[in-house]
Motif scaffolding. Structure first.
Motif, PDB file in Angstrom:
ATOM      1  N   SER A  98       0.862  -1.182   0.000  1.00  0.00           N
ATOM      2  CA  SER A  98       0.000   0.000   0.000  1.00  0.00           C
ATOM      3  C   SER A  98       0.896   1.228   0.000  1.00  0.00           C
ATOM      4  O   SER A  98       2.072   1.174   0.391  1.00  0.00           O
ATOM      5  N   ASP A  99       0.340   2.363  -0.429  1.00  0.00           N
ATOM      6  CA  ASP A  99       1.138   3.584  -0.435  1.00  0.00           C
ATOM      7  C   ASP A  99       1.521   4.004   0.979  1.00  0.00           C
ATOM      8  O   ASP A  99       2.621   4.475   1.216  1.00  0.00           O
ATOM      9  N   ARG A 100       0.612   3.797   1.934  1.00  0.00           N
ATOM     10  CA  ARG A 100       0.951   4.195   3.317  1.00  0.00           C
ATOM     11  C   ARG A 100       2.088   3.346   3.874  1.00  0.00           C
ATOM     12  O   ARG A 100       2.937   3.848   4.600  1.00  0.00           O
ATOM     13  N   LEU A 101       2.179   2.071   3.502  1.00  0.00           N
ATOM     14  CA  LEU A 101       3.302   1.241   3.938  1.00  0.00           C
ATOM     15  C   LEU A 101       4.582   1.679   3.235  1.00  0.00           C
ATOM     16  O   LEU A 101       5.629   1.801   3.865  1.00  0.00           O
ATOM     17  N   ARG A 102       4.506   1.948   1.940  1.00  0.00           N
ATOM     18  CA  ARG A 102       5.687   2.424   1.209  1.00  0.00           C
ATOM     19  C   ARG A 102       6.220   3.709   1.827  1.00  0.00           C
ATOM     20  O   ARG A 102       7.420   3.845   2.052  1.00  0.00           O
ATOM     21  N   GLN A 103       5.334   4.649   2.144  1.00  0.00           N
ATOM     22  CA  GLN A 103       5.761   5.911   2.745  1.00  0.00           C
ATOM     23  C   GLN A 103       6.402   5.691   4.110  1.00  0.00           C
ATOM     24  O   GLN A 103       7.400   6.335   4.452  1.00  0.00           O
ATOM     25  N   ALA A 104       5.862   4.777   4.902  1.00  0.00           N
ATOM     26  CA  ALA A 104       6.435   4.492   6.226  1.00  0.00           C
ATOM     27  C   ALA A 104       7.823   3.862   6.104  1.00  0.00           C
ATOM     28  O   ALA A 104       8.722   4.174   6.882  1.00  0.00           O
ATOM     29  N   ILE A 105       8.003   2.995   5.135  1.00  0.00           N
ATOM     30  CA  ILE A 105       9.311   2.373   4.912  1.00  0.00           C
ATOM     31  C   ILE A 105      10.328   3.435   4.507  1.00  0.00           C
ATOM     32  O   ILE A 105      11.440   3.470   5.027  1.00  0.00           O
ATOM     33  N   LYS A 106       9.937   4.322   3.604  1.00  0.00           N
ATOM     34  CA  LYS A 106      10.828   5.416   3.182  1.00  0.00           C
ATOM     35  C   LYS A 106      11.145   6.343   4.358  1.00  0.00           C
ATOM     36  O   LYS A 106      12.283   6.747   4.551  1.00  0.00           O
ATOM     37  N   ALA A 107      10.122   6.702   5.161  1.00  0.00           N
ATOM     38  CA  ALA A 107      10.316   7.597   6.300  1.00  0.00           C
ATOM     39  C   ALA A 107      11.249   6.993   7.340  1.00  0.00           C
ATOM     40  O   ALA A 107      11.999   7.711   8.017  1.00  0.00           O
ATOM     41  N   ALA A 108      11.224   5.673   7.456  1.00  0.00           N
ATOM     42  CA  ALA A 108      12.112   4.992   8.410  1.00  0.00           C
ATOM     43  C   ALA A 108      13.533   4.884   7.877  1.00  0.00           C
ATOM     44  O   ALA A 108      14.425   4.400   8.574  1.00  0.00           O
ATOM     45  N   LYS A 109      13.734   5.319   6.638  1.00  0.00           N
ATOM     46  CA  LYS A 109      15.051   5.308   5.984  1.00  0.00           C
ATOM     47  C   LYS A 109      15.649   3.905   5.902  1.00  0.00           C
ATOM     48  O   LYS A 109      16.850   3.716   6.019  1.00  0.00           O
ATOM     49  N   LEU A 110      14.770   2.939   5.691  1.00  0.00           N
ATOM     50  CA  LEU A 110      15.235   1.574   5.463  1.00  0.00           C
ATOM     51  C   LEU A 110      15.716   1.470   4.024  1.00  0.00           C
ATOM     52  O   LEU A 110      15.187   2.136   3.140  1.00  0.00           O
ATOM     53  N   LYS A 111      16.711   0.654   3.807  1.00  0.00           N
ATOM     54  CA  LYS A 111      17.249   0.486   2.452  1.00  0.00           C
ATOM     55  C   LYS A 111      16.247  -0.313   1.624  1.00  0.00           C
ATOM     56  O   LYS A 111      15.931  -1.448   1.950  1.00  0.00           O
ATOM     57  N   THR A 112      15.773   0.310   0.556  1.00  0.00           N
ATOM     58  CA  THR A 112      14.718  -0.314  -0.246  1.00  0.00           C
ATOM     59  C   THR A 112      15.049  -0.402  -1.725  1.00  0.00           C
ATOM     60  O   THR A 112      14.189  -0.749  -2.521  1.00  0.00           O
TER      61      THR A 112
END
Length: 124
Positions: A98-112
């Motif tokens: 989901s977009d909200r999960l993608r945004q949370a992963i990016k905000a957490a600065k996890l390597k994606t």
């Protein structure tokens, strides 16, 4: 990633904690490690509106993404529902976020970089 994902709606997806070892097969690697089994599946994929996909293959009539940068999966958001991580029953080798999960992963600065996030389209 495990801790972050636990905050989202994962449906039938489950985690199993595993122990990892160094190359010698005896020395444990420090930390918590998990295997994720993505079991949530949806049927929201709209093949007739999607772009640059390979024809369905014999295996359950599932589609595969093409190789161009123009490829686009179109999904029906009503059929996705409130789940944040899933497979599509008619799409092979693609995990949807989901977009909200993608945004949370990016905000957490996890390597994606390896995840290759791509936007999906909405029905016309």
């Amino acid at each position: 990633m495990h801790d972050l994902l636990q905050q989202f709606e994962l449906g039938e997806t489950r985690f199993s904690q595993v122990q990892l070892f160094e190359y010698d097969q005896k020395t444990p690697i420090e930390g918590r490690w998990y295997f994720i089994h993505i079991r949530e599946e949806r049927s929201s994929f709209l093949a007739d509106q999607s772009v640059d996909l390979r024809r369905p293959i014999v295996e359950r009539g599932r589609w595969e993404p093409g190789f161009s940068e123009d490829r686009l999966f179109v999904l029906d958001p009503e059929k996705v529902g409130d789940v944040d991580l899933w497979f599509e029953e008619r799409v092979k080798r693609v995990v949807f976020f989901s977009d909200r999960l993608r945004q949370a992963i990016k905000a957490a600065k996890l390597k994606t970089r390896w995840m290759g996030f791509r936007e999906c389209g909405l029905p016309q």
